[in-house]
Write a protein that holds these residues in place. Sequence first.
Motif, PDB file in Angstrom:
ATOM      1  N   ASP A  58      -2.891   7.390  -3.029  1.00  0.00           N
ATOM      2  CA  ASP A  58      -3.131   8.790  -2.690  1.00  0.00           C
ATOM      3  C   ASP A  58      -2.447   9.714  -3.682  1.00  0.00           C
ATOM      4  O   ASP A  58      -1.343   9.424  -4.156  1.00  0.00           O
ATOM      5  CB  ASP A  58      -2.556   9.102  -1.297  1.00  0.00           C
ATOM      6  N   GLY A  59      -3.078  10.829  -3.956  1.00  0.00           N
ATOM      7  CA  GLY A  59      -2.464  11.892  -4.756  1.00  0.00           C
ATOM      8  C   GLY A  59      -2.903  13.229  -4.192  1.00  0.00           C
ATOM      9  O   GLY A  59      -3.799  13.294  -3.351  1.00  0.00           O
ATOM     10  N   ASP A  60      -2.265  14.290  -4.633  1.00  0.00           N
ATOM     11  CA  ASP A  60      -2.667  15.637  -4.199  1.00  0.00           C
ATOM     12  C   ASP A  60      -2.217  16.611  -5.279  1.00  0.00           C
ATOM     13  O   ASP A  60      -1.021  16.784  -5.492  1.00  0.00           O
ATOM     14  CB  ASP A  60      -2.003  15.960  -2.852  1.00  0.00           C
ATOM     15  N   GLU A  61      -3.175  17.157  -5.996  1.00  0.00           N
ATOM     16  CA  GLU A  61      -2.903  18.104  -7.086  1.00  0.00           C
ATOM     17  C   GLU A  61      -1.992  17.492  -8.150  1.00  0.00           C
ATOM     18  O   GLU A  61      -1.075  18.139  -8.630  1.00  0.00           O
ATOM     19  CB  GLU A  61      -2.290  19.402  -6.530  1.00  0.00           C
ATOM     20  N   ASP A  84      -6.464  13.719  -6.738  1.00  0.00           N
ATOM     21  CA  ASP A  84      -6.153  13.270  -5.380  1.00  0.00           C
ATOM     22  C   ASP A  84      -6.253  11.755  -5.184  1.00  0.00           C
ATOM     23  O   ASP A  84      -6.187  11.265  -4.060  1.00  0.00           O
ATOM     24  CB  ASP A  84      -7.054  13.982  -4.364  1.00  0.00           C
ATOM     25  N   ARG A  85      -6.466  11.003  -6.298  1.00  0.00           N
ATOM     26  CA  ARG A  85      -6.566   9.555  -6.132  1.00  0.00           C
ATOM     27  C   ARG A  85      -6.386   8.826  -7.452  1.00  0.00           C
ATOM     28  O   ARG A  85      -6.844   9.278  -8.495  1.00  0.00           O
ATOM     29  CB  ARG A  85      -7.929   9.191  -5.510  1.00  0.00           C
ATOM     30  N   GLU A 130       2.212  14.279   4.556  1.00  0.00           N
ATOM     31  CA  GLU A 130       1.553  13.732   3.373  1.00  0.00           C
ATOM     32  C   GLU A 130       1.953  14.492   2.114  1.00  0.00           C
ATOM     33  O   GLU A 130       1.111  14.849   1.286  1.00  0.00           O
ATOM     34  CB  GLU A 130       0.032  13.728   3.592  1.00  0.00           C
ATOM     35  N   ARG A 133       2.593  12.344  -1.805  1.00  0.00           N
ATOM     36  CA  ARG A 133       1.461  12.239  -2.723  1.00  0.00           C
ATOM     37  C   ARG A 133       1.330  13.464  -3.629  1.00  0.00           C
ATOM     38  O   ARG A 133       0.484  13.478  -4.503  1.00  0.00           O
ATOM     39  CB  ARG A 133       0.168  12.019  -1.934  1.00  0.00           C
ATOM     40  N   ARG A 134       2.120  14.479  -3.398  1.00  0.00           N
ATOM     41  CA  ARG A 134       2.147  15.639  -4.289  1.00  0.00           C
ATOM     42  C   ARG A 134       3.233  15.480  -5.366  1.00  0.00           C
ATOM     43  O   ARG A 134       3.411  16.341  -6.209  1.00  0.00           O
ATOM     44  CB  ARG A 134       2.376  16.930  -3.487  1.00  0.00           C
ATOM     45  N   TYR A 137       1.560   9.240  -7.257  1.00  0.00           N
ATOM     46  CA  TYR A 137       0.502   8.464  -6.584  1.00  0.00           C
ATOM     47  C   TYR A 137       1.150   7.358  -5.770  1.00  0.00           C
ATOM     48  O   TYR A 137       2.049   6.665  -6.246  1.00  0.00           O
ATOM     49  CB  TYR A 137      -0.447   7.877  -7.626  1.00  0.00           C
TER      50      TYR A 137
END
Length: 878
Positions: A58-61, A84-85, A130, A133-134, A137
């Motif tokens: 998972d990732g976010d920005e 995001d991934r 969550e 993930r910011r 990853y």
Amino acid sequence: MRDEDGVTIRLEDYRPADFQIHHVDMTVRLFEGHAEIDTTLELERRPGAPADAELRLDGDELTLTTLALDGVAVPAQGFEAAADRLTLRGLPQSGRFRLAIGTRIEPERNTKLMGLYRSNGVWCTQCEAEGFRRITYFLDRPDCLATYRVRLEADREAAPILLANGNPVGGGPLGELRHFAEWFDPHPKPSYLFAVVAGRLDAVSETFVTGSGREVALTIYTERGLSERAGYAMDALKRSMRWDERRFGREYDLDVFNIVAISDFNMGAMENKGLNVFNHKYVLLDPDTATDADYAGVETVIAHEYFHNWTGNRITCRDWFQLCLKEGLTVYRDQEFSSDERSRPVKRIASVHTLKANQFPEDQGPLQHPVRPTQYREINNFYTATVYDKGSELVRMIATILGEQKFRAGMDLYFERHDGEAATIEDFVTCFEDAGGIDLSQFFLWYQQAGTPKLEVSQIYDETAGRLTLRLRQSLDKGAAGTGTRPMHIPVRYGLVGANGQDLDVSGASTDARVDGDLIHLTGEEATVTFDGLSGRPYLSILRDFSAPVDLRYNEAEADRLALARLDPNPFGRWRALTDMVGDALVAAIRNGQDAAPDSVLDAMVAAAADETLEPALRAQMVSLPGETELTRLVARDVDTDVIHAVRVSTLAALGRRGQGTFEALRRELADTGAFSPSAQAAGRRALRNTLLAPLATAARDPSVAVTQYETARNMSDRLAALTVLTHHFAGSAAAETALGAFYERFVDDQLVLDKWFMLQASAPDAGTLDKVVALAAHPAFRLANPNRARALLAGLAGLNPYVFHRADGAGYRWMADMLGKLDTLNPQTAARMATAFRSWRSMEPKRREAAQAALSELAGRDGLSRDLADILDRTLR
Ligand code: ZN
């Protein structure tokens, strides 16, 4: 686990990840304007996972800078990276391998306050739910447990203090300007408990020796110049640690325990392993700037986060559907702590009051969900009163059903069986079934069925036979969540009170249900309980201590309520009888166009205030009129907030007239002398004295008693109580404006007190408030990006001021919707939270209903709304 719509996540789709992360090694390099994160994951394919399974992190920005597998750069065809991934294919089939991931982020631009961000110069993190993930990853899910070693590097000047989870294991200079620190956390943990903090911070430290003799260094960090205000928090921390040893046999498990107070924080606080990060509102106190409610709040939140070390960290949640596993249980534990440290009945009344004010409307409106939800679109929107407070009530019912000893045995078994695991509600409840030798399968419905069950009670007394017959009936309506409506296991605590206020012997009850002394187990739809051989009709004290979170419907005679309010040996029962009577009287007055509640009711309140057999804090609770928000809930349909306001104000004045002599004498007797003490006893005396201020001032139609108190106050509780009466009941008067101006001047440099100044004005039930709030939003001290400040103004209006928020012309709704739209672009989580103020819009009278719907629909129709806010708006409108 995501749906076809890409949004809905369902409990039934849970399955473990295909890969395990055993260990995480991280280097965090902090610079002005950006941060570089180098992470090495020690991974292994889970036994039994498909051979062709990809690793999907998972990732976010995020921006990926480097990627290497066992020291070799991963070729372009081996991975796919998006913000995001991060997906990798062709990873080793067996054995451990190492994946090195580099990311680059910009903490200064992070206004969502999730992940790594900067608050007033201080770098800090928030990873639940969550947020990790910011930062990098990861398998950002609570069932993925790993040990962490973290190295922090930063400018020595900008960040002399460098903190992470676990124990400090090294550090030193890095050239001339920079330095580093290393931390190792030996306890495997999910990523949501990760934390780092770096900055210029002051500290207070003490040593705590655990029951088995281990020394723990306790430190509370604050922004520069504020550490003197952390003394009470430190005291509360030590008391919490001792209490958890005594009450639950739980000791602390690291060499250090650190708390950091941060000024920009979305929630109350966060239980990161060994490094709790707090909204500074729940750390910083002194008598001049904090009220007694603030002291109690700090004590509770410090305890809550500390207790998470066992209930949440050592045993965590398998997935976010199990959130109440840690939150409901930990709220139960912090409530028990406060009960033991302060007053049990007063704490119980306060908790029930909060439950009814926050959870009942949620459970009876469009945002309804079971304590353990089965689906969500945005997990941030499930940190709710239902998960926390109703979740705590369910644990309390288990304790009630099992009794103290078996409950403790069940808790011991839970710690023994699941330590180091990510568990489920099934795991938890099974421990109590095993320890108690009891079947809790029907009880489990409480976790699955949303809504507040109705409990109808009636009684018949046969004079000649000396026989009292009680009938109990439960029912549950299908609500917005659409969950089941089967009868549940409801523990009903009760007593029969004789004419002299003594509890009668109830051991001879005959029944078609199960009765254990003073506890009725209602498991069917209905039950009958009969008592014989009575020499007169006793008073029925029902649902003592609020033994179940139900909507009690009891057609109780006013004479019985008056008697119980005076006589019930159970203090909660006295409060319950009186407040039910007051609530019903006000609702009747509102519905029937009467001016105020009748004198008989007011006189009972005056008598309770003066009853010296009760502690002052309890008397304060008994002489408090329900607020306008509470009345909105009680009226329930076709609500007209103008009428509610008018009836409440005239009732307040009538109470002041009926009680004038008594109240004035009490206020003299309780006057502030001597040195300030934050103790529950001293706070209780202040609470009673200050509760009497509004009725007296409104009865006199004269603010002078409040002005005098404002001018002579020697602590914030007394000062704020006076200022509240002035701004809320004498809004716009010279007296109110002068006091508000003086307050601002005096506290202009104090962020936490300024929040009070904003909130007080936003919550004034007055025709001029909306204009004032519009002006305050443009005030130089207003900052929408600071959650506390935003909440002061937005929730001050929409949450605490129904008279203005629900204005018939819809202007309150439109202002709020507009502010939410702006806030959403900065901080979606906080915007979504405050949007829940709209949840009761359907209970308004038609004109207001229409206006609310229009404002909501306009906002919901805008482009680019966050998932957080869109989810709340969709459900509210549905
Ligand atoms: Zn919690």
